[in-house]
Write a protein that holds these residues in place. Structure first.
Motif, mmCIF file in Angstrom:
data_model
loop_
_atom_site.group_PDB
_atom_site.id
_atom_site.type_symbol
_atom_site.label_atom_id
_atom_site.label_comp_id
_atom_site.label_asym_id
_atom_site.label_seq_id
_atom_site.Cartn_x
_atom_site.Cartn_y
_atom_site.Cartn_z
ATOM 1 N N CYS A 1 0.834 -1.207 0.000
ATOM 2 C CA CYS A 1 0.000 0.000 0.000
ATOM 3 C C CYS A 1 0.864 1.252 0.000
ATOM 4 C CB CYS A 1 -0.947 -0.003 1.197
ATOM 5 S SG CYS A 1 -0.120 0.061 2.774
ATOM 6 N N GLY A 2 2.163 1.093 0.131
ATOM 7 C CA GLY A 2 3.047 2.253 0.110
ATOM 8 C C GLY A 2 2.872 3.109 1.350
ATOM 9 N N ASN A 3 3.345 4.331 1.290
ATOM 10 C CA ASN A 3 3.187 5.234 2.432
ATOM 11 C C ASN A 3 2.484 6.514 2.006
ATOM 12 O OD1 ASN A 3 5.169 6.534 0.992
ATOM 13 N ND2 ASN A 3 6.654 6.626 2.645
ATOM 14 N N MET A 4 1.739 6.438 0.919
ATOM 15 C CA MET A 4 1.051 7.636 0.442
ATOM 16 C C MET A 4 -0.460 7.494 0.643
ATOM 17 S SD MET A 4 3.511 8.296 -2.852
ATOM 18 C CE MET A 4 2.437 9.373 -3.708
ATOM 19 N N THR A 5 -1.234 7.488 -0.396
ATOM 20 C CA THR A 5 -2.688 7.535 -0.328
ATOM 21 C C THR A 5 -3.302 6.384 0.459
ATOM 22 O OG1 THR A 5 -2.636 8.531 -2.508
ATOM 23 C CG2 THR A 5 -4.751 7.742 -1.739
ATOM 24 N N PHE A 6 -2.863 5.154 0.229
ATOM 25 C CA PHE A 6 -3.503 3.987 0.811
ATOM 26 C C PHE A 6 -2.787 3.489 2.065
ATOM 27 C CE2 PHE A 6 -4.278 3.901 -3.773
ATOM 28 C CZ PHE A 6 -5.643 4.037 -3.761
ATOM 29 N N ARG A 7 -2.142 4.371 2.787
ATOM 30 C CA ARG A 7 -1.312 3.996 3.932
ATOM 31 C C ARG A 7 -2.093 3.190 4.970
ATOM 32 N NH1 ARG A 7 1.607 8.720 5.594
ATOM 33 N NH2 ARG A 7 -0.437 9.592 5.975
ATOM 34 N N GLY A 8 -3.358 3.497 5.188
ATOM 35 C CA GLY A 8 -4.138 2.807 6.209
ATOM 36 C C GLY A 8 -4.840 1.563 5.715
ATOM 37 N N MET A 9 -4.469 1.042 4.553
ATOM 38 C CA MET A 9 -5.125 -0.133 3.991
ATOM 39 C C MET A 9 -4.878 -1.353 4.879
ATOM 40 S SD MET A 9 -4.517 -1.890 0.270
ATOM 41 C CE MET A 9 -5.246 -0.605 -0.718
ATOM 42 N N PRO A 10 -5.946 -2.056 5.289
ATOM 43 C CA PRO A 10 -5.750 -3.243 6.131
ATOM 44 C C PRO A 10 -5.069 -4.384 5.371
ATOM 45 C CG PRO A 10 -8.082 -2.851 5.702
ATOM 46 C CD PRO A 10 -7.324 -1.753 5.049
ATOM 47 N N ASN A 11 -4.465 -5.296 6.129
ATOM 48 C CA ASN A 11 -3.749 -6.422 5.517
ATOM 49 C C ASN A 11 -4.647 -7.283 4.647
ATOM 50 O OD1 ASN A 11 -1.250 -5.794 6.465
ATOM 51 N ND2 ASN A 11 -1.314 -7.197 8.200
ATOM 52 N N GLU A 12 -5.938 -7.416 5.001
ATOM 53 C CA GLU A 12 -6.838 -8.251 4.219
ATOM 54 C C GLU A 12 -6.980 -7.723 2.792
ATOM 55 O OE1 GLU A 12 -8.057 -6.873 7.257
ATOM 56 O OE2 GLU A 12 -7.351 -8.621 8.362
ATOM 57 N N LYS A 13 -7.058 -6.400 2.645
ATOM 58 C CA LYS A 13 -7.179 -5.821 1.304
ATOM 59 C C LYS A 13 -5.893 -6.003 0.513
ATOM 60 C CE LYS A 13 -10.835 -2.465 1.849
ATOM 61 N NZ LYS A 13 -11.248 -1.071 1.639
ATOM 62 N N LYS A 14 -4.750 -5.855 1.177
ATOM 63 C CA LYS A 14 -3.476 -6.074 0.490
ATOM 64 C C LYS A 14 -3.352 -7.530 0.064
ATOM 65 C CE LYS A 14 -1.189 -3.985 3.855
ATOM 66 N NZ LYS A 14 -0.073 -3.528 4.678
ATOM 67 N N ASP A 15 -3.756 -8.456 0.948
ATOM 68 C CA ASP A 15 -3.710 -9.875 0.613
ATOM 69 C C ASP A 15 -4.661 -10.197 -0.537
ATOM 70 O OD1 ASP A 15 -1.809 -10.290 2.555
ATOM 71 O OD2 ASP A 15 -3.207 -11.148 4.007
ATOM 72 N N ASN A 16 -5.827 -9.551 -0.577
ATOM 73 C CA ASN A 16 -6.764 -9.763 -1.685
ATOM 74 C C ASN A 16 -6.159 -9.300 -3.008
ATOM 75 O OD1 ASN A 16 -8.713 -10.868 -0.043
ATOM 76 N ND2 ASN A 16 -9.858 -8.968 0.193
ATOM 77 N N GLN A 17 -5.454 -8.176 -2.985
ATOM 78 C CA GLN A 17 -4.795 -7.691 -4.201
ATOM 79 C C GLN A 17 -3.691 -8.654 -4.636
ATOM 80 O OE1 GLN A 17 -5.476 -5.171 -6.207
ATOM 81 N NE2 GLN A 17 -7.202 -4.448 -4.994
ATOM 82 N N THR A 18 -2.944 -9.206 -3.668
ATOM 83 C CA THR A 18 -1.899 -10.180 -3.990
ATOM 84 C C THR A 18 -2.519 -11.423 -4.600
ATOM 85 O OG1 THR A 18 -0.499 -9.342 -2.201
ATOM 86 C CG2 THR A 18 0.026 -11.520 -3.048
ATOM 87 N N GLU A 19 -3.654 -11.884 -4.057
ATOM 88 C CA GLU A 19 -4.339 -13.056 -4.611
ATOM 89 C C GLU A 19 -4.858 -12.775 -6.016
ATOM 90 O OE1 GLU A 19 -7.325 -14.542 -1.954
ATOM 91 O OE2 GLU A 19 -5.868 -14.836 -0.349
ATOM 92 N N LYS A 20 -5.332 -11.560 -6.260
ATOM 93 C CA LYS A 20 -5.801 -11.186 -7.591
ATOM 94 C C LYS A 20 -4.643 -11.262 -8.588
ATOM 95 C CE LYS A 20 -8.641 -7.706 -7.836
ATOM 96 N NZ LYS A 20 -9.194 -6.330 -7.904
#
Length: 104
Positions: free
Chosen positions: A55-74
Motif C-alpha cells: 500500500c506504500g506510504n502515500m494515499t492507501f497507507r491505512g489499507m488493512p492487511n486483508e485488502k493487500k492480501d486480496n490484491q496479492t491473490e488477484k
C-alpha cells in the motif's frame, strides 16, 4: 531461466495486464521517500524473488492487511491465467501473503 529474467517476465505480464508497479519518489523531508501503492518485488534467499502488493506510504497507507492480501491473490490468479503455474506459488511470509517466483 535465471531468477532475474523470470522477474522481468512477470513484471512485463503484470504491466500489460494493467497492474501498477509501486514506485518511489523523493520527499521534501531529507532521507525519506514516498512510495506509491502497487506490486513490488523483494529479494529472497538463494537469489529468488517474491512478489506482493504494497500500500506504500502515500494515499492507501491505512489499507488493512486483508485488502493487500486480496490484491496479492488477484495478481496470483492473473498470473495463473497467463500460464505461469510452474513458476509461482502463493504462500505466507511474516504477516502477509506473497507470491514466490520459482525457477525450474
Amino acid at each position: 531461466m535465471l531468477p532475474t529474467s523470470l522477474k522481468a517476465k512477470v513484471q512485463r505480464i503484470l504491466l500489460k495486464g494493467s497492474f501498477k508497479k509501486s514506485e518511489s519518489s523523493k520527499s521534501r523531508v531529507k532521507g525519506l521517500s514516498n512510495i506509491s501503492a502497487g506490486f513490488t518485488f523483494e529479494k529472497m534467499f538463494d537469489d529468488g524473488y517474491c512478489l506482493y502488493y504494497t500500500c506504500g506510504n502515500m494515499t492507501f497507507r491505512g489499507m488493512p492487511n486483508e485488502k493487500k492480501d486480496n490484491q496479492t491473490e488477484k495478481i496470483y490468479h492473473f498470473l495463473l491465467d497467463q500460464g505461469l503455474q510452474k513458476n509461482i506459488e502463493l504462500t505466507e511470509f511474516g504477516n502477509k501473503k506473497v507470491i514466490l517466483l520459482k525457477v525450474e
